[in-house]
Design a protein around this motif. Structure first.
Motif, PDB file in Angstrom:
ATOM      1  N   ASP A  94     -47.677 -25.162  -4.592  1.00  0.00           N
ATOM      2  CA  ASP A  94     -47.649 -26.593  -4.875  1.00  0.00           C
ATOM      3  C   ASP A  94     -46.283 -26.988  -5.421  1.00  0.00           C
ATOM      4  O   ASP A  94     -45.513 -26.148  -5.911  1.00  0.00           O
ATOM      5  CB  ASP A  94     -48.744 -26.944  -5.887  1.00  0.00           C
ATOM      6  CG  ASP A  94     -50.123 -26.539  -5.385  1.00  0.00           C
ATOM      7  OD1 ASP A  94     -50.563 -27.058  -4.353  1.00  0.00           O
ATOM      8  OD2 ASP A  94     -50.757 -25.674  -6.036  1.00  0.00           O
ATOM      9  N   TYR A 129     -54.232 -29.954 -17.588  1.00  0.00           N
ATOM     10  CA  TYR A 129     -55.127 -30.224 -16.469  1.00  0.00           C
ATOM     11  C   TYR A 129     -55.341 -28.938 -15.682  1.00  0.00           C
ATOM     12  O   TYR A 129     -54.454 -28.084 -15.593  1.00  0.00           O
ATOM     13  CB  TYR A 129     -54.535 -31.284 -15.540  1.00  0.00           C
ATOM     14  CG  TYR A 129     -54.345 -32.647 -16.156  1.00  0.00           C
ATOM     15  CD1 TYR A 129     -55.341 -33.616 -16.073  1.00  0.00           C
ATOM     16  CD2 TYR A 129     -53.159 -32.976 -16.819  1.00  0.00           C
ATOM     17  CE1 TYR A 129     -55.159 -34.882 -16.634  1.00  0.00           C
ATOM     18  CE2 TYR A 129     -52.971 -34.229 -17.379  1.00  0.00           C
ATOM     19  CZ  TYR A 129     -53.979 -35.176 -17.280  1.00  0.00           C
ATOM     20  OH  TYR A 129     -53.789 -36.433 -17.830  1.00  0.00           O
ATOM     21  N   ARG A 130     -56.535 -28.850 -15.056  1.00  0.00           N
ATOM     22  CA  ARG A 130     -56.855 -27.707 -14.201  1.00  0.00           C
ATOM     23  C   ARG A 130     -57.508 -28.221 -12.927  1.00  0.00           C
ATOM     24  O   ARG A 130     -58.307 -29.145 -12.942  1.00  0.00           O
ATOM     25  CB  ARG A 130     -57.783 -26.731 -14.937  1.00  0.00           C
ATOM     26  CG  ARG A 130     -58.019 -25.409 -14.207  1.00  0.00           C
ATOM     27  CD  ARG A 130     -58.667 -24.421 -15.160  1.00  0.00           C
ATOM     28  NE  ARG A 130     -57.794 -24.146 -16.303  1.00  0.00           N
ATOM     29  CZ  ARG A 130     -58.216 -23.570 -17.435  1.00  0.00           C
ATOM     30  NH1 ARG A 130     -59.488 -23.250 -17.581  1.00  0.00           N
ATOM     31  NH2 ARG A 130     -57.365 -23.347 -18.422  1.00  0.00           N
ATOM     32  N   TRP A 131     -57.135 -27.599 -11.810  1.00  0.00           N
ATOM     33  CA  TRP A 131     -57.660 -28.005 -10.511  1.00  0.00           C
ATOM     34  C   TRP A 131     -59.117 -27.560 -10.370  1.00  0.00           C
ATOM     35  O   TRP A 131     -59.436 -26.386 -10.528  1.00  0.00           O
ATOM     36  CB  TRP A 131     -56.821 -27.393  -9.403  1.00  0.00           C
ATOM     37  CG  TRP A 131     -57.203 -27.810  -8.009  1.00  0.00           C
ATOM     38  CD1 TRP A 131     -57.970 -27.100  -7.124  1.00  0.00           C
ATOM     39  CD2 TRP A 131     -56.830 -29.017  -7.344  1.00  0.00           C
ATOM     40  NE1 TRP A 131     -58.092 -27.782  -5.943  1.00  0.00           N
ATOM     41  CE2 TRP A 131     -57.407 -28.969  -6.037  1.00  0.00           C
ATOM     42  CE3 TRP A 131     -56.081 -30.127  -7.700  1.00  0.00           C
ATOM     43  CZ2 TRP A 131     -57.245 -29.992  -5.113  1.00  0.00           C
ATOM     44  CZ3 TRP A 131     -55.908 -31.142  -6.779  1.00  0.00           C
ATOM     45  CH2 TRP A 131     -56.489 -31.075  -5.510  1.00  0.00           C
ATOM     46  N   VAL A 173     -51.466 -35.305  -5.008  1.00  0.00           N
ATOM     47  CA  VAL A 173     -52.782 -35.060  -5.601  1.00  0.00           C
ATOM     48  C   VAL A 173     -52.796 -35.347  -7.106  1.00  0.00           C
ATOM     49  O   VAL A 173     -53.826 -35.202  -7.750  1.00  0.00           O
ATOM     50  CB  VAL A 173     -53.242 -33.608  -5.334  1.00  0.00           C
ATOM     51  CG1 VAL A 173     -53.512 -33.384  -3.848  1.00  0.00           C
ATOM     52  CG2 VAL A 173     -52.218 -32.589  -5.851  1.00  0.00           C
ATOM     53  N   ARG A 204     -59.629 -31.863  -7.355  1.00  0.00           N
ATOM     54  CA  ARG A 204     -58.807 -32.775  -8.154  1.00  0.00           C
ATOM     55  C   ARG A 204     -58.435 -32.098  -9.473  1.00  0.00           C
ATOM     56  O   ARG A 204     -58.998 -31.058  -9.837  1.00  0.00           O
ATOM     57  CB  ARG A 204     -59.562 -34.077  -8.433  1.00  0.00           C
ATOM     58  CG  ARG A 204     -60.784 -33.905  -9.322  1.00  0.00           C
ATOM     59  CD  ARG A 204     -61.548 -35.209  -9.498  1.00  0.00           C
ATOM     60  NE  ARG A 204     -62.661 -35.047 -10.433  1.00  0.00           N
ATOM     61  CZ  ARG A 204     -62.570 -35.210 -11.742  1.00  0.00           C
ATOM     62  NH1 ARG A 204     -61.393 -35.551 -12.283  1.00  0.00           N
ATOM     63  NH2 ARG A 204     -63.614 -35.052 -12.522  1.00  0.00           N
ATOM     64  N   PHE A 205     -57.503 -32.725 -10.187  1.00  0.00           N
ATOM     65  CA  PHE A 205     -57.110 -32.218 -11.502  1.00  0.00           C
ATOM     66  C   PHE A 205     -57.996 -32.852 -12.572  1.00  0.00           C
ATOM     67  O   PHE A 205     -58.127 -34.081 -12.635  1.00  0.00           O
ATOM     68  CB  PHE A 205     -55.642 -32.535 -11.791  1.00  0.00           C
ATOM     69  CG  PHE A 205     -54.681 -31.610 -11.107  1.00  0.00           C
ATOM     70  CD1 PHE A 205     -54.473 -30.330 -11.593  1.00  0.00           C
ATOM     71  CD2 PHE A 205     -54.003 -32.011  -9.969  1.00  0.00           C
ATOM     72  CE1 PHE A 205     -53.593 -29.457 -10.957  1.00  0.00           C
ATOM     73  CE2 PHE A 205     -53.116 -31.160  -9.335  1.00  0.00           C
ATOM     74  CZ  PHE A 205     -52.911 -29.873  -9.820  1.00  0.00           C
ATOM     75  N   ARG A 259     -49.511 -31.199  -2.786  1.00  0.00           N
ATOM     76  CA  ARG A 259     -50.233 -30.054  -2.229  1.00  0.00           C
ATOM     77  C   ARG A 259     -50.113 -30.093  -0.712  1.00  0.00           C
ATOM     78  O   ARG A 259     -50.283 -31.149  -0.088  1.00  0.00           O
ATOM     79  CB  ARG A 259     -51.706 -30.113  -2.635  1.00  0.00           C
ATOM     80  CG  ARG A 259     -52.559 -28.936  -2.182  1.00  0.00           C
ATOM     81  CD  ARG A 259     -53.976 -29.087  -2.725  1.00  0.00           C
ATOM     82  NE  ARG A 259     -54.764 -27.881  -2.564  1.00  0.00           N
ATOM     83  CZ  ARG A 259     -55.577 -27.653  -1.536  1.00  0.00           C
ATOM     84  NH1 ARG A 259     -55.715 -28.581  -0.579  1.00  0.00           N
ATOM     85  NH2 ARG A 259     -56.270 -26.527  -1.458  1.00  0.00           N
ATOM     86  N   THR A 285     -53.295 -25.402  -7.112  1.00  0.00           N
ATOM     87  CA  THR A 285     -54.508 -25.879  -6.445  1.00  0.00           C
ATOM     88  C   THR A 285     -55.200 -24.816  -5.601  1.00  0.00           C
ATOM     89  O   THR A 285     -56.209 -25.113  -4.961  1.00  0.00           O
ATOM     90  CB  THR A 285     -54.181 -27.086  -5.555  1.00  0.00           C
ATOM     91  OG1 THR A 285     -53.345 -26.653  -4.462  1.00  0.00           O
ATOM     92  CG2 THR A 285     -53.456 -28.172  -6.338  1.00  0.00           C
TER      93      THR A 285
END
Length: 220
Positions: free
Chosen positions: A117, A187-189, A146, A193-194, A137, A111
């Motif tokens: 994290d 997923y990517r921050w 998160v 958010r993701f 996080r 994140t």
């Protein structure tokens, strides 16, 4: 009388020479002592200067910065005290043997925060099926949930800064040990958010190819 005078003259000369030599020795000795004293002071000065030089050289060298050591968290307490975790998952989170809990914990950069994290996977004791995956996080000195997914079987891990979640797919009649396939979601921050980037689906082969090959008969 002249003979006596003459006889004393060489002796007087030798006496004068001896006296002069003695004076020269005393003077030379005094000079030597004075020089040694000066030399001693010089040596001390040089020693002090040398120490300053060493100190200066040492101070000019950059101090090694300590390596970053991630803070280890109590994952079991973190999950049990998390209001976002379902009661079903909390019920599954119990010791399998003695005080060993079925949790997998990993640390990494996901994140972009000031601390690493924490990814926690909660498994079942019997067959190690993932029943819940969570990302925590650090915010304001505490870890905040998160991300969560509680659709078993599920497992989350860190891959080059992305969060990769694997969900196994079962068709009707599939045993727990043999799912029909899997969905892999990355997923990517972004924007706090993701966000899902892409997903892939893999079908597992049902071909029977794991039977051991019989050893040929020695007489054949």
């Amino acid at each position: 009388m002249r003979g006596l005078t003459v006889g004393r003259s060489p002796g007087g000369t030798r006496s004068t020479q001896a006296t002069s030599a003695a004076v020269a020795v005393v003077v030379a000795l005094g000079v030597c002592l004075s020089g040694c004293a000066a030399g001693g002071t010089g040596t001390r000065d040089e020693g002090a200067a040398h120490a300053d030089a060493v100190g200066g050289a040492a101070s000019s060298s950059p101090a090694a910065s300590p390596s970053k050591v991630p803070d280890r968290v109590d994952a079991v307490r973190l999950v049990k005290s998390d209001p976002k975790v379902s009661e079903e998952v909390k019920h599954e989170l119990k010791p399998c043997v003695a005080d060993e809990y079925p949790v997998d914990v990993s640390y990494g950069e996901l994140t972009g925060g000031t601390a690493e994290d924490v990814v926690v996977n909660v498994l079942t004791c019997g067959d190690a099926v993932g029943v819940g995956s969570y990302v925590y996080r650090e915010e304001g000195g505490a870890y905040q949930n998160v991300f969560r997914t509680e659709e078993p079987p599920v497992y989350a891990e860190i891959d080059r800064g992305d969060l990769v979640v694997t969900k196994q797919v079962y068709e009707r009649g599939d045993p727990v040990s043999s799912p029909s396939g899997e969905n892999v979601i990355t997923y990517r921050w972004a924007s706090g958010r993701f966000a899902e980037q892409y997903r892939t689906h893999n079908d597992y082969s049902n071909a029977a190819g794991n039977a051991p090959t019989p050893v040929p008969d020695a007489d054949g």
